[in-house]
Design an enzyme around this catalytic site. Structure first.
Site, PDB file in Angstrom:
ATOM      1  N   GLU A   1      35.136  39.610  40.764  1.00  0.00           N
ATOM      2  CA  GLU A   1      36.028  40.359  39.871  1.00  0.00           C
ATOM      3  C   GLU A   1      35.479  41.738  39.512  1.00  0.00           C
ATOM      4  O   GLU A   1      35.862  42.319  38.493  1.00  0.00           O
ATOM      5  CB  GLU A   1      36.271  39.545  38.601  1.00  0.00           C
ATOM      6  CG  GLU A   1      36.917  38.202  38.874  1.00  0.00           C
ATOM      7  CD  GLU A   1      36.985  37.332  37.636  1.00  0.00           C
ATOM      8  OE1 GLU A   1      37.691  37.712  36.698  1.00  0.00           O
ATOM      9  OE2 GLU A   1      36.322  36.286  37.613  1.00  0.00           O
TER      10      GLU A   1
ATOM     11  N   SER B   1      39.984  34.645  36.722  1.00  0.00           N
ATOM     12  CA  SER B   1      41.069  35.499  37.223  1.00  0.00           C
ATOM     13  C   SER B   1      41.834  34.901  38.391  1.00  0.00           C
ATOM     14  O   SER B   1      42.312  35.625  39.263  1.00  0.00           O
ATOM     15  CB  SER B   1      40.533  36.884  37.613  1.00  0.00           C
ATOM     16  OG  SER B   1      40.181  37.621  36.480  1.00  0.00           O
TER      17      SER B   1
ATOM     18  N   TYR C   1      47.026  41.339  38.625  1.00  0.00           N
ATOM     19  CA  TYR C   1      46.517  42.703  38.548  1.00  0.00           C
ATOM     20  C   TYR C   1      47.308  43.721  39.357  1.00  0.00           C
ATOM     21  O   TYR C   1      46.852  44.846  39.552  1.00  0.00           O
ATOM     22  CB  TYR C   1      45.042  42.715  38.978  1.00  0.00           C
ATOM     23  CG  TYR C   1      44.188  41.881  38.061  1.00  0.00           C
ATOM     24  CD1 TYR C   1      44.039  42.231  36.725  1.00  0.00           C
ATOM     25  CD2 TYR C   1      43.559  40.724  38.505  1.00  0.00           C
ATOM     26  CE1 TYR C   1      43.272  41.469  35.862  1.00  0.00           C
ATOM     27  CE2 TYR C   1      42.783  39.952  37.652  1.00  0.00           C
ATOM     28  CZ  TYR C   1      42.648  40.334  36.338  1.00  0.00           C
ATOM     29  OH  TYR C   1      41.893  39.571  35.485  1.00  0.00           O
TER      30      TYR C   1
ATOM     31  N   ARG D   1      41.133  33.669  25.510  1.00  0.00           N
ATOM     32  CA  ARG D   1      42.520  33.462  25.948  1.00  0.00           C
ATOM     33  C   ARG D   1      42.600  32.127  26.678  1.00  0.00           C
ATOM     34  O   ARG D   1      41.806  31.867  27.585  1.00  0.00           O
ATOM     35  CB  ARG D   1      42.974  34.590  26.884  1.00  0.00           C
ATOM     36  CG  ARG D   1      44.495  34.660  27.037  1.00  0.00           C
ATOM     37  CD  ARG D   1      44.926  35.506  28.223  1.00  0.00           C
ATOM     38  NE  ARG D   1      44.781  34.755  29.468  1.00  0.00           N
ATOM     39  CZ  ARG D   1      44.035  35.156  30.492  1.00  0.00           C
ATOM     40  NH1 ARG D   1      43.367  36.281  30.438  1.00  0.00           N
ATOM     41  NH2 ARG D   1      43.958  34.410  31.573  1.00  0.00           N
TER      42      ARG D   1
ATOM     43  N   ASP E   1      44.970  29.280  28.847  1.00  0.00           N
ATOM     44  CA  ASP E   1      46.112  29.183  29.749  1.00  0.00           C
ATOM     45  C   ASP E   1      46.650  27.758  29.784  1.00  0.00           C
ATOM     46  O   ASP E   1      45.883  26.787  29.722  1.00  0.00           O
ATOM     47  CB  ASP E   1      45.700  29.613  31.165  1.00  0.00           C
ATOM     48  CG  ASP E   1      45.242  31.065  31.216  1.00  0.00           C
ATOM     49  OD1 ASP E   1      45.716  31.859  30.388  1.00  0.00           O
ATOM     50  OD2 ASP E   1      44.405  31.390  32.084  1.00  0.00           O
TER      51      ASP E   1
ATOM     52  N   GLU F   1      42.670  26.048  31.028  1.00  0.00           N
ATOM     53  CA  GLU F   1      41.333  26.632  30.922  1.00  0.00           C
ATOM     54  C   GLU F   1      41.302  27.674  29.819  1.00  0.00           C
ATOM     55  O   GLU F   1      42.347  28.126  29.333  1.00  0.00           O
ATOM     56  CB  GLU F   1      40.918  27.277  32.245  1.00  0.00           C
ATOM     57  CG  GLU F   1      41.802  28.420  32.695  1.00  0.00           C
ATOM     58  CD  GLU F   1      41.374  28.971  34.048  1.00  0.00           C
ATOM     59  OE1 GLU F   1      40.597  29.941  34.055  1.00  0.00           O
ATOM     60  OE2 GLU F   1      41.822  28.427  35.079  1.00  0.00           O
TER      61      GLU F   1
ATOM     62  N   ASN G   1      39.399  31.444  28.766  1.00  0.00           N
ATOM     63  CA  ASN G   1      38.667  32.616  29.245  1.00  0.00           C
ATOM     64  C   ASN G   1      37.955  33.285  28.077  1.00  0.00           C
ATOM     65  O   ASN G   1      38.597  33.704  27.113  1.00  0.00           O
ATOM     66  CB  ASN G   1      39.635  33.619  29.882  1.00  0.00           C
ATOM     67  CG  ASN G   1      40.429  33.009  31.012  1.00  0.00           C
ATOM     68  OD1 ASN G   1      39.990  32.974  32.141  1.00  0.00           O
ATOM     69  ND2 ASN G   1      41.611  32.480  30.695  1.00  0.00           N
TER      70      ASN G   1
ATOM     71  N   GLY H   1      40.766  39.862  30.409  1.00  0.00           N
ATOM     72  CA  GLY H   1      40.926  41.205  30.958  1.00  0.00           C
ATOM     73  C   GLY H   1      41.381  42.202  29.907  1.00  0.00           C
ATOM     74  O   GLY H   1      42.083  41.858  28.960  1.00  0.00           O
TER      75      GLY H   1
END
Length: 311
Positions: free
Chosen positions: A15, A143, A209, A248, A250, A267, A269, A273
């Site tokens: 990443e 990601s 992205y 964050r 998901d 999951e 994070n 991002g």
């Protein structure tokens, strides 16, 4: 006095490019917010990194993504150097990076998760380990790197050809039909729920992205019961893992048999991002917080693990 902030970006994970984009956006935002900012492109040369952190900044802003940047490694180095840094510490970062460990802790807290197993890549290459359709993904990448859905009629998952990867661990999960949701948490408080609608396929690395590949809808148009359940689950996992600052989470929401349907945690994070297409800045803006204000809040939260109500 003006606080000195060093922003770490780049790194050497899959990443790297996203991290550079995140880092540069944060540098600009922090300067707009009045901080004295230095940027550092992190490489494998740790002596160069240590030199770049001398004299010590007031805060290190960690904008690294992926392995070595959000798995506890760089956090351990910051602890050894006695530097204050943003986002989560060593243990929370390491736990969150291991998707199976995070799911186990979430399930123990009564949160629904997809059934899955962890297998070496070489076993996955030998044939299906779960009934199709299933999802296969590296155990400790972020990601959506390497994530793929294997359906009836597919040849199988497309796996790395590098023989050195044969013992890498992958998480294989039952495929959950339905909708993609995400929730930001700031200082322990869930911010909002966003629905992600990829225009083609599912929410891949490219869909995350590449501008125009995914529609973001905030607040998510889902039943209030499910909306609140997602908020509660994200805040709960953030706390269970011991996260700091912002995270964050998901989810998949299966409403294919009608509403209210069922919510599944996927999951968390610890280093979300911070690009123009990123979800945490988008949810913060929905609550009235500008991008420079968000970056400043992240810096200030490093001084106080209970930094007060964010939004």
């Amino acid at each position: 006095m003006t606080k000195k902030v060093t922003v770490l970006m780049g790194g050497f994970s899959a990443e790297r490019e996203v991290s550079l984009t995140s880092g540069r956006a944060c540098v600009e935002a922090l300067r707009d917010a009045g901080y004295d900012v230095k940027e550092v492109d992190v490489t494998r040369d740790m002596s160069a990194l240590i030199a770049a952190l001398d004299p010590k900044p007031d805060v290190v802003f960690n904008a690294l993504h992926g392995r070595w940047g959000e798995d506890g490694c760089i956090q351990g180095l910051m602890d050894m150097l006695e530097l204050r840094y943003t986002h989560s510490g060593v243990l929370a970062s390491a736990l969150a990076m291991n998707k199976d460990r995070t799911k186990t802790l979430a399930a123990d807290a009564g949160i629904s998760v997809p059934h899955g197993i962890v297998v070496p890549l070489k076993r996955l290459a030998g044939g299906d380990v779960l009934p199709r359709p299933y999802v296969a993904k590296p155990l400790d990448e972020g990601s959506s790197v390497g994530v793929q859905i294997v359906e009836e009629g597919d040849n199988g998952p497309v796996l790395p050809e590098n023989p050195g990867k044969a013992d890498d661990l992958w998480l294989v999960e039952e495929y959950i039909a339905g909708r993609e949701l995400t929730v930001s948490v700031m200082d322990g408080k869930a911010v909002a729920v966003t629905e992600l609608r990829p225009k083609v396929g599912f929410y891949t690395y490219e869909a995350k992205y590449t501008e125009g590949k995914t529609e973001h809808i905030v607040p998510a148009p889902i039943p209030e019961q499910i909306y609140n359940e997602a908020l509660d689950a994200a805040a709960k996992v953030h706390k269970i893992l011991g996260c700091r600052g912002v995270s964050r989470s998901d989810f998949r929401y299966d409403d294919t048999s009608g509403e209210p349907g069922k919510l599944y945690f996927l999951e968390l994070n610890t280093q979300p991002g911070m690009t123009a297409l990123s979800l945490v800045p988008e949810q913060a803006a929905y609550k009235g917080m500008s991008f420079p204000e968000l970056c400043a809040w992240i810096v200030e939260s490093a001084f106080n693990e209970t930094a007060g109500e964010a939004v």
